[in-house]
Scaffold this motif. Structure first.
Motif, PDB file in Angstrom:
ATOM      1  N   UNK A 101       1.143  -1.467   0.006  1.00 61.10           N
ATOM      2  CA  UNK A 101      -0.171  -0.064  -0.099  1.00 61.10           C
ATOM      3  C   UNK A 101       0.945   1.484  -0.159  1.00 61.10           C
ATOM      4  N   UNK A 102       1.895   1.246   0.808  1.00 64.79           N
ATOM      5  CA  UNK A 102       2.732   2.515   0.830  1.00 64.79           C
ATOM      6  C   UNK A 102       3.590   2.363   0.111  1.00 64.79           C
ATOM      7  N   UNK A 103       4.007   1.639  -1.168  1.00 62.54           N
ATOM      8  CA  UNK A 103       4.960   1.596  -2.275  1.00 62.54           C
ATOM      9  C   UNK A 103       3.473   2.070  -3.513  1.00 62.54           C
ATOM     10  N   UNK A 104       2.666   2.017  -3.717  1.00 58.11           N
ATOM     11  CA  UNK A 104       1.836   1.989  -4.415  1.00 58.11           C
ATOM     12  C   UNK A 104       1.425   3.319  -4.340  1.00 58.11           C
ATOM     13  N   UNK A 105       0.831   3.775  -3.205  1.00 52.63           N
ATOM     14  CA  UNK A 105       0.856   6.142  -2.715  1.00 52.63           C
ATOM     15  C   UNK A 105       1.896   6.048  -3.431  1.00 52.63           C
ATOM     16  N   UNK A 106       3.334   5.060  -3.753  1.00 51.99           N
ATOM     17  CA  UNK A 106       4.405   6.702  -3.697  1.00 51.99           C
ATOM     18  C   UNK A 106       4.770   7.394  -2.389  1.00 51.99           C
ATOM     19  N   UNK A 107       4.847   6.932  -1.278  1.00 51.25           N
ATOM     20  CA  UNK A 107       5.306   7.041   0.303  1.00 51.25           C
ATOM     21  C   UNK A 107       6.330   6.290   0.011  1.00 51.25           C
ATOM     22  N   UNK A 108       7.461   5.513  -0.797  1.00 51.82           N
ATOM     23  CA  UNK A 108       8.371   4.558  -0.447  1.00 51.82           C
ATOM     24  C   UNK A 108       8.962   4.905  -1.280  1.00 51.82           C
ATOM     25  N   UNK A 109       8.906   5.442  -1.944  1.00 51.42           N
ATOM     26  CA  UNK A 109       9.380   6.145  -3.861  1.00 51.42           C
ATOM     27  C   UNK A 109      10.796   7.424  -3.534  1.00 51.42           C
ATOM     28  N   UNK A 114       4.908  10.760  -5.215  1.00 48.33           N
ATOM     29  CA  UNK A 114       4.892  10.857  -6.523  1.00 48.33           C
ATOM     30  C   UNK A 114       3.800   9.897  -6.829  1.00 48.33           C
ATOM     31  N   UNK A 115       2.945  10.124  -8.087  1.00 46.58           N
ATOM     32  CA  UNK A 115       1.812   9.447  -8.727  1.00 46.58           C
ATOM     33  C   UNK A 115       2.533   8.381  -9.770  1.00 46.58           C
ATOM     34  N   UNK A 116       3.404   8.971 -10.651  1.00 42.99           N
ATOM     35  CA  UNK A 116       3.630   7.845 -11.779  1.00 42.99           C
ATOM     36  C   UNK A 116       3.479   6.542 -10.954  1.00 42.99           C
ATOM     37  N   UNK A 117       4.366   5.646 -10.334  1.00 38.33           N
ATOM     38  CA  UNK A 117       3.935   4.197  -9.061  1.00 38.33           C
ATOM     39  C   UNK A 117       2.784   3.736  -9.176  1.00 38.33           C
ATOM     40  N   UNK A 118       1.675   4.524  -9.427  1.00 41.35           N
ATOM     41  CA  UNK A 118       1.153   4.103  -9.035  1.00 41.35           C
ATOM     42  C   UNK A 118       0.533   3.170 -11.397  1.00 41.35           C
ATOM     43  N   UNK A 146      -4.450  -0.458  -5.530  1.00 46.77           N
ATOM     44  CA  UNK A 146      -4.172   1.070  -6.330  1.00 46.77           C
ATOM     45  C   UNK A 146      -5.695   1.309  -5.419  1.00 46.77           C
ATOM     46  N   UNK A 147      -6.667   1.095  -5.252  1.00 47.59           N
ATOM     47  CA  UNK A 147      -7.833   2.315  -4.775  1.00 47.59           C
ATOM     48  C   UNK A 147      -6.745   3.293  -3.619  1.00 47.59           C
ATOM     49  N   UNK A 148      -6.147   2.101  -2.999  1.00 45.52           N
ATOM     50  CA  UNK A 148      -5.561   3.274  -1.138  1.00 45.52           C
ATOM     51  C   UNK A 148      -5.141   4.584  -1.830  1.00 45.52           C
ATOM     52  N   UNK A 149      -3.900   4.413  -3.183  1.00 46.12           N
ATOM     53  CA  UNK A 149      -3.185   5.380  -3.689  1.00 46.12           C
ATOM     54  C   UNK A 149      -3.928   6.531  -4.130  1.00 46.12           C
ATOM     55  N   UNK A 150      -5.083   6.387  -5.211  1.00 45.34           N
ATOM     56  CA  UNK A 150      -6.153   7.283  -5.647  1.00 45.34           C
ATOM     57  C   UNK A 150      -6.260   7.941  -4.138  1.00 45.34           C
ATOM     58  N   UNK A 151      -7.190   7.349  -3.012  1.00 47.85           N
ATOM     59  CA  UNK A 151      -7.702   8.241  -3.011  1.00 47.85           C
ATOM     60  C   UNK A 151      -6.030   8.882  -1.676  1.00 47.85           C
ATOM     61  N   UNK A 152      -4.712   7.748  -1.610  1.00 41.18           N
ATOM     62  CA  UNK A 152      -4.415   9.431  -0.982  1.00 41.18           C
ATOM     63  C   UNK A 152      -3.662  10.433  -2.111  1.00 41.18           C
ATOM     64  N   UNK A 153      -4.078  10.341  -3.437  1.00 44.37           N
ATOM     65  CA  UNK A 153      -4.297  11.147  -4.206  1.00 44.37           C
ATOM     66  C   UNK A 153      -4.932  12.615  -4.487  1.00 44.37           C
ATOM     67  N   UNK A 154      -5.886  12.343  -4.153  1.00 41.70           N
ATOM     68  CA  UNK A 154      -7.072  12.708  -4.015  1.00 41.70           C
ATOM     69  C   UNK A 154      -7.589  13.375  -2.382  1.00 41.70           C
ATOM     70  N   UNK A 155      -7.230  12.867  -1.379  1.00 46.41           N
ATOM     71  CA  UNK A 155      -7.717  13.400  -0.730  1.00 46.41           C
ATOM     72  C   UNK A 155      -6.099  13.789   0.437  1.00 46.41           C
ATOM     73  N   UNK A 156      -4.732  13.754  -0.133  1.00 48.65           N
ATOM     74  CA  UNK A 156      -3.858  14.178   1.020  1.00 48.65           C
ATOM     75  C   UNK A 156      -2.610  15.715   0.012  1.00 48.65           C
ATOM     76  N   UNK A 157      -2.387  16.200   1.225  1.00 48.38           N
ATOM     77  CA  UNK A 157      -1.571  17.153   0.635  1.00 48.38           C
ATOM     78  C   UNK A 157      -0.271  16.657  -0.149  1.00 48.38           C
ATOM     79  N   UNK A 158       0.240  15.115   0.605  1.00 49.60           N
ATOM     80  CA  UNK A 158       0.865  14.839  -0.319  1.00 49.60           C
ATOM     81  C   UNK A 158       0.419  13.616  -1.491  1.00 49.60           C
ATOM     82  N   UNK A 321      -0.656  11.431   4.761  1.00 49.75           N
ATOM     83  CA  UNK A 321      -0.900  10.039   3.982  1.00 49.75           C
ATOM     84  C   UNK A 321      -0.187   8.359   4.387  1.00 49.75           C
ATOM     85  N   UNK A 322       0.472   8.794   5.547  1.00 50.14           N
ATOM     86  CA  UNK A 322       0.719   7.074   5.921  1.00 50.14           C
ATOM     87  C   UNK A 322      -0.794   6.815   7.093  1.00 50.14           C
TER      88      UNK A 322
END
Length: 431
Positions: A101-109, A114-118, A146-158, A321-322
């Motif tokens: 979940x962390x990797x897909x959300x870009x938190x381990x990049x 970043x969004x490209x990992x999604x 993938x759904x978690x990453x979308x939520x991180x993208x839309x709901x958090x400043x990160x 985001x975490x």
């Protein structure tokens, strides 16, 4: 079925080893095929980017699965088990879910948030699915990731700042006195990273030229940014008309050297390819600044080896985001634990049905004079008694199983009612 991850990333290994582990599609297919031939691996997904190569597997045994993953890398990629073990991180079951979940959300990049990992994760999942390597366990994991990453993208400043390796590289060039606004930018490649680079450069006011082996692809991208496309054969001439170069092909046959750039007007070079497109010696040319993955990795990590606040989202944004990821991990694991107890519940109900059927048959044999109406009333009453006796325990065991750090109530049911393990396994395989 448990989830096992072997991860080699910018956090665990040097870039030269990551370059050796960059797996094209054909090699990925071989890795998947080899993993599925192991008796301990039922499903597999390979994620390979410029930041990481990770093997995800649904395994029956931890040690057997780990051996299968590491030996597959040794046999197909040529990196020894010992080298891999010295430069990887291993995640198992709950930790594997959190990591995914962390990797897909870009938190381990390398560039956090970043969004490209999604898109890269989605592409890896699709490839594994096309190879028949994905079943219910990994499909559920990655679809939720993938759904978690979308939520991180839309709901958090990160996730809303549009950060990427490209923006981080251009920021580093700016810190070195090279602002791309108004400059002539040459982008080598036409893949997803090149497209991101072209659009980012265009947004910042650079005049973009694209060079690619397939001119048609470069043409389409050039049209999208109002730029110009040229074939790869014209790269030398294109360098003579560029102030900044961004290259991200990863093609093993492309290598820009100091001699290629020595007599050009190029002042800034960004190399986001793995393996690298640009020789390190380019950074030693007078008046030329080179930003590559090695440079970004050094910026991304502080002296203790952790992720620094200077590249990507800041600590506050990451914490936000975490928190989302942690919430989603908890919910996913709860559902997974509840699902794991379902075969035991089914087996218990099946046993009760068998007992009830046998007892009703015995009653019918002993009381042959009963009318149809009386028999139906007796059968209904028995079924109601059995259902009422089983309802609360089966509902409660699912609720308790979903909670973390609770006893194995499913195992208690299996022991108390002497449930057939083979029957439970058969139910599990059919789900």
């Amino acid at each position: 079925m448990s989830i096992l991850v072997v991860s080699v990333s910018h956090k665990t290994a040097p870039m030269d080893l990551l370059a050796r582990l960059t797996l094209p599609a054909d090699v990925t297919s071989k890795v998947l095929s080899s993993l599925l031939s192991s008796e301990h691996v039922d499903e597999a997904v390979v994620l390979s980017t410029c930041n990481r190569t990770e093997l995800y597997a649904a395994v029956t045994r931890f040690h057997g699965g780990l051996q299968a993953l590491t030996e597959t890398v040794e046999q197909i990629v040529g990196i020894s088990v010992e080298t891999l073990q010295d430069n990887c991180a291993v995640f198992y079951d709950e930790a594997a879910v959190s990591h995914c979940f962390s990797v897909t959300s870009g938190l381990d990049s390398m560039v956090r948030g970043e969004h490209q990992i999604l898109g890269q994760v989605r592409q890896s999942l699709n490839h594994a699915q096309s190879e028949g390597a994905v079943g219910t366990t990994l499909n559920a994991l990655f679809q939720q990731a993938l759904r978690v990453a979308k939520r991180v993208q839309t709901e958090t400043a990160a996730g809303t700042a549009g950060r990427s390796l490209v923006t981080a590289s251009l920021a580093e060039l700016a810190d070195r006195g090279i602002d791309v606004g108004g400059l002539r930018a040459l982008v080598v490649g036409a893949g997803s990273m090149a497209a991101l680079a072209a659009h980012t450069l265009d947004d910042r006011g650079a005049a973009v030229t694209l060079v690619n082996r397939t001119l048609e692809k470069a043409d389409r991208l050039a049209d999208a940014v109002g730029g110009r496309a040229r074939p790869l054969e014209e790269l030398t001439d294109a360098l003579d008309h560029a102030d900044v170069v961004v290259t991200c092909t990863g093609a093993r046959g492309l290598r820009l050297t100091a001699d290629d750039l020595r007599h050009t007007p190029v002042r800034g070079v960004v190399d986001l390819a793995l393996p690298a497109d640009v020789a390190d010696e380019v950074g030693e040319l007078p008046g030329v600044e080179l930003v590559n993955l090695d440079v970004l990795a050094r910026i991304a990590h502080d002296e203790s080896g952790g992720i620094a606040d200077g590249l990507g989202a800041g600590a506050g944004e990451i914490a936000e985001a975490e928190a989302v990821v942690a919430e989603e991990v908890k919910d996913f694991l709860g559902l997974r634990r509840a699902a794991a107890v379902a075969p035991t519940v089914v087996a218990l109900r099946s046993m009760a049905q068998d007992v009830m059927t046998a007892e009703l048959a015995r009653l019918n044999a002993r009381l042959p004079y009963l009318g149809d109406k009386e028999r139906e009333e007796i059968q209904t009453a028995v079924r109601r008694v059995v259902e009422k006796l089983l309802h609360q325990p089966t509902v409660r065991v699912k609720q308790l199983a979903a909670m973390p750090d609770t006893p194995d109530y499913a195992a208690a049911l299996r022991e108390l009612f002497a449930l057939d393990s083979a029957a439970i396994e058969a139910v599990s395989q059919s789900r």
